[in-house]
Design a protein around this motif. Structure first.
Motif, PDB file in Angstrom:
ATOM      1  N   ARG A  51      68.548  52.970  36.983  1.00  0.00           N
ATOM      2  CA  ARG A  51      68.151  54.377  36.883  1.00  0.00           C
ATOM      3  C   ARG A  51      69.291  55.302  37.288  1.00  0.00           C
ATOM      4  N   GLU A  52      69.987  54.949  38.373  1.00  0.00           N
ATOM      5  CA  GLU A  52      71.096  55.790  38.836  1.00  0.00           C
ATOM      6  C   GLU A  52      72.240  55.799  37.831  1.00  0.00           C
ATOM      7  N   SER A  53      72.488  54.644  37.215  1.00  0.00           N
ATOM      8  CA  SER A  53      73.533  54.579  36.190  1.00  0.00           C
ATOM      9  C   SER A  53      73.225  55.532  35.046  1.00  0.00           C
ATOM     10  N   TRP A  54      71.969  55.548  34.600  1.00  0.00           N
ATOM     11  CA  TRP A  54      71.594  56.448  33.509  1.00  0.00           C
ATOM     12  C   TRP A  54      71.554  57.904  33.959  1.00  0.00           C
ATOM     13  N   ARG A  55      71.162  58.146  35.194  1.00  0.00           N
ATOM     14  CA  ARG A  55      71.196  59.532  35.695  1.00  0.00           C
ATOM     15  C   ARG A  55      72.623  60.075  35.661  1.00  0.00           C
ATOM     16  N   ARG A  56      73.585  59.247  36.099  1.00  0.00           N
ATOM     17  CA  ARG A  56      74.985  59.678  36.080  1.00  0.00           C
ATOM     18  C   ARG A  56      75.465  59.898  34.650  1.00  0.00           C
ATOM     19  N   ARG A  57      75.041  59.025  33.746  1.00  0.00           N
ATOM     20  CA  ARG A  57      75.481  59.185  32.356  1.00  0.00           C
ATOM     21  C   ARG A  57      74.991  60.496  31.770  1.00  0.00           C
ATOM     22  N   PHE A  58      73.733  60.829  31.987  1.00  0.00           N
ATOM     23  CA  PHE A  58      73.211  62.066  31.423  1.00  0.00           C
ATOM     24  C   PHE A  58      73.729  63.289  32.181  1.00  0.00           C
ATOM     25  N   ASP A  59      74.131  63.100  33.430  1.00  0.00           N
ATOM     26  CA  ASP A  59      74.729  64.198  34.186  1.00  0.00           C
ATOM     27  C   ASP A  59      76.058  64.632  33.578  1.00  0.00           C
ATOM     28  N   MET A  60      76.770  63.694  32.943  1.00  0.00           N
ATOM     29  CA  MET A  60      78.056  64.015  32.312  1.00  0.00           C
ATOM     30  C   MET A  60      77.919  64.211  30.803  1.00  0.00           C
ATOM     31  N   ASP A  61      76.684  64.324  30.328  1.00  0.00           N
ATOM     32  CA  ASP A  61      76.452  64.370  28.889  1.00  0.00           C
ATOM     33  C   ASP A  61      77.149  65.556  28.223  1.00  0.00           C
ATOM     34  N   ASP A  62      77.069  66.734  28.836  1.00  0.00           N
ATOM     35  CA  ASP A  62      77.691  67.911  28.221  1.00  0.00           C
ATOM     36  C   ASP A  62      79.210  67.764  28.154  1.00  0.00           C
ATOM     37  N   GLU A  63      79.808  67.182  29.190  1.00  0.00           N
ATOM     38  CA  GLU A  63      81.263  66.970  29.185  1.00  0.00           C
ATOM     39  C   GLU A  63      81.673  66.140  27.975  1.00  0.00           C
ATOM     40  N   ILE A  64      80.957  65.068  27.741  1.00  0.00           N
ATOM     41  CA  ILE A  64      81.294  64.163  26.643  1.00  0.00           C
ATOM     42  C   ILE A  64      80.953  64.789  25.296  1.00  0.00           C
ATOM     43  N   ARG A  65      79.769  65.369  25.194  1.00  0.00           N
ATOM     44  CA  ARG A  65      79.283  65.874  23.915  1.00  0.00           C
ATOM     45  C   ARG A  65      80.081  67.078  23.423  1.00  0.00           C
ATOM     46  N   LEU A  66      80.522  67.934  24.352  1.00  0.00           N
ATOM     47  CA  LEU A  66      81.212  69.165  23.969  1.00  0.00           C
ATOM     48  C   LEU A  66      82.732  69.023  23.915  1.00  0.00           C
ATOM     49  N   ALA A  67      83.247  67.910  24.394  1.00  0.00           N
ATOM     50  CA  ALA A  67      84.703  67.727  24.424  1.00  0.00           C
ATOM     51  C   ALA A  67      85.273  67.619  23.016  1.00  0.00           C
ATOM     52  N   ARG A  68      86.472  68.155  22.850  1.00  0.00           N
ATOM     53  CA  ARG A  68      87.174  68.096  21.578  1.00  0.00           C
ATOM     54  C   ARG A  68      88.562  67.487  21.802  1.00  0.00           C
ATOM     55  N   PRO A  69      89.128  66.854  20.787  1.00  0.00           N
ATOM     56  CA  PRO A  69      90.454  66.245  20.953  1.00  0.00           C
ATOM     57  C   PRO A  69      91.485  67.252  21.449  1.00  0.00           C
ATOM     58  N   THR A  70      92.340  66.797  22.327  1.00  0.00           N
ATOM     59  CA  THR A  70      93.393  67.633  22.892  1.00  0.00           C
ATOM     60  C   THR A  70      94.637  67.619  22.006  1.00  0.00           C
ATOM     61  N   ARG A  71      95.617  68.420  22.411  1.00  0.00           N
ATOM     62  CA  ARG A  71      96.900  68.400  21.703  1.00  0.00           C
ATOM     63  C   ARG A  71      97.512  67.003  21.737  1.00  0.00           C
ATOM     64  N   GLY A  72      97.314  66.299  22.847  1.00  0.00           N
ATOM     65  CA  GLY A  72      97.824  64.935  22.941  1.00  0.00           C
ATOM     66  C   GLY A  72      97.146  63.993  21.975  1.00  0.00           C
ATOM     67  N   HIS A  73      95.825  64.099  21.883  1.00  0.00           N
ATOM     68  CA  HIS A  73      95.100  63.273  20.908  1.00  0.00           C
ATOM     69  C   HIS A  73      95.607  63.528  19.487  1.00  0.00           C
ATOM     70  N   LEU A  74      95.800  64.795  19.160  1.00  0.00           N
ATOM     71  CA  LEU A  74      96.213  65.146  17.802  1.00  0.00           C
ATOM     72  C   LEU A  74      97.628  64.667  17.507  1.00  0.00           C
ATOM     73  N   ALA A  75      98.496  64.707  18.514  1.00  0.00           N
ATOM     74  CA  ALA A  75      99.854  64.201  18.323  1.00  0.00           C
ATOM     75  C   ALA A  75      99.822  62.702  18.025  1.00  0.00           C
ATOM     76  N   ILE A  76      99.031  61.957  18.803  1.00  0.00           N
ATOM     77  CA  ILE A  76      98.940  60.514  18.585  1.00  0.00           C
ATOM     78  C   ILE A  76      98.322  60.218  17.220  1.00  0.00           C
ATOM     79  N   ALA A  77      97.332  61.007  16.824  1.00  0.00           N
ATOM     80  CA  ALA A  77      96.730  60.820  15.501  1.00  0.00           C
ATOM     81  C   ALA A  77      97.768  61.004  14.400  1.00  0.00           C
TER      82      ALA A  77
END
Length: 237
Positions: A51-77
């Motif tokens: 339960r705690e593992s899933w609570r932590r996962r959903f606590d960071m849900d917005d960070e993961i869901r709203l994140a977009r590739p950075t300049r570094g990601h795009l350079a590597i791509a």
């Protein structure tokens, strides 16, 4: 050095994604300084840990869901699109390499992926969004609809066996490249942190792009210190 190389492998860690708003785990103030990681053994052994593992996962849900590739990601791509880089090895679990345009089969995720989940028994895939509301409503850790097994994010926890096929592919990439570029990894989590040393022993040049010192600095041919997005902006192909 990048343009002269024939076969480049990028090896990325949490420092690549901090510009996207995803904090790393190890730095002061990071998640591991605030809460102890939940081991795979604990996840299997106790409902409270699950339960705690899933609570932590959903606590960071917005960070993961709203994140977009950075300049570094795009350079590597751009290295992948240019045909210089056959695959990216990543310790990150945020799916941002795929979001940057790199084909999924060219991303070698040694620590898994937190944007979906799987049943530990039958391997059925579950989307995180489909698990969120039932968990928030009941507080119960999800179990598989097909077999009743425990559902876990598709990440590798402490004590969980590393995926053999993934590690074999990562090892082969390290052995056959002529330039191994470490980006945003502290190089302290093994066995993945051994990959740049392996590439060096096989004759590849090693470049480390990171804000801080790493254990691999001693055998790197080039060290680039600073903000990763700023540094990799000069290496777009």
């Amino acid at each position: 050095m990048l343009k002269a190389a024939d076969r480049v492998v990028a090896f990325t860690g949490a420092g690549l994604s901090t510009e996207a708003g995803i904090p790393d785990f190890r730095s002061p103030g990071g998640r591991w300084s605030r809460m102890k990681p939940i081991s795979f053994e604990a996840f299997l052994a106790g409902d409270e840990a699950r339960r705690e593992s899933w609570r932590r996962r959903f606590d960071m849900d917005d960070e993961i869901r709203l994140a977009r590739p950075t300049r570094g990601h795009l350079a590597i791509a751009s290295w992948v699109r240019a045909g210089k880089c056959p695959a990216v090895i990543t310790q990150n679990i945020d799916n941002l390499h795929q979001a940057s345009g790199i084909p999924a089969d060219a991303v070698v995720e040694v620590h898994g992926n937190t944007t979906y989940a799987t049943c530990l028994d039958c391997a059925r895939r579950y989307e995180i969004a489909a698990l969120r509301e039932p968990f928030l409503a009941s507080g119960k850790a999800p179990c598989c609809d097909d077999c009743g097994g425990f559902i876990k994010t598709a990440t590798i926890s402490f004590g969980q066996p590393m995926p053999e096929t993934v590690m074999r592919r990562a090892t082969e990439l390290a052995k056959t490249c002529d330039l191994f570029v470490v980006v945003g990894s502290s190089l302290v989590v093994y066995p993945a942190a051994d990959l740049p040393r392996l590439a060096h022993r096989q004759g590849a040049r090693v470049v480390i792009v990171n804000r801080e010192e790493t254990p691999g600095d001693a055998y790197a041919e080039l060290l680039l210190r600073g903000e990763i997005g700023d540094l990799l902006a000069d290496f777009v192909l």
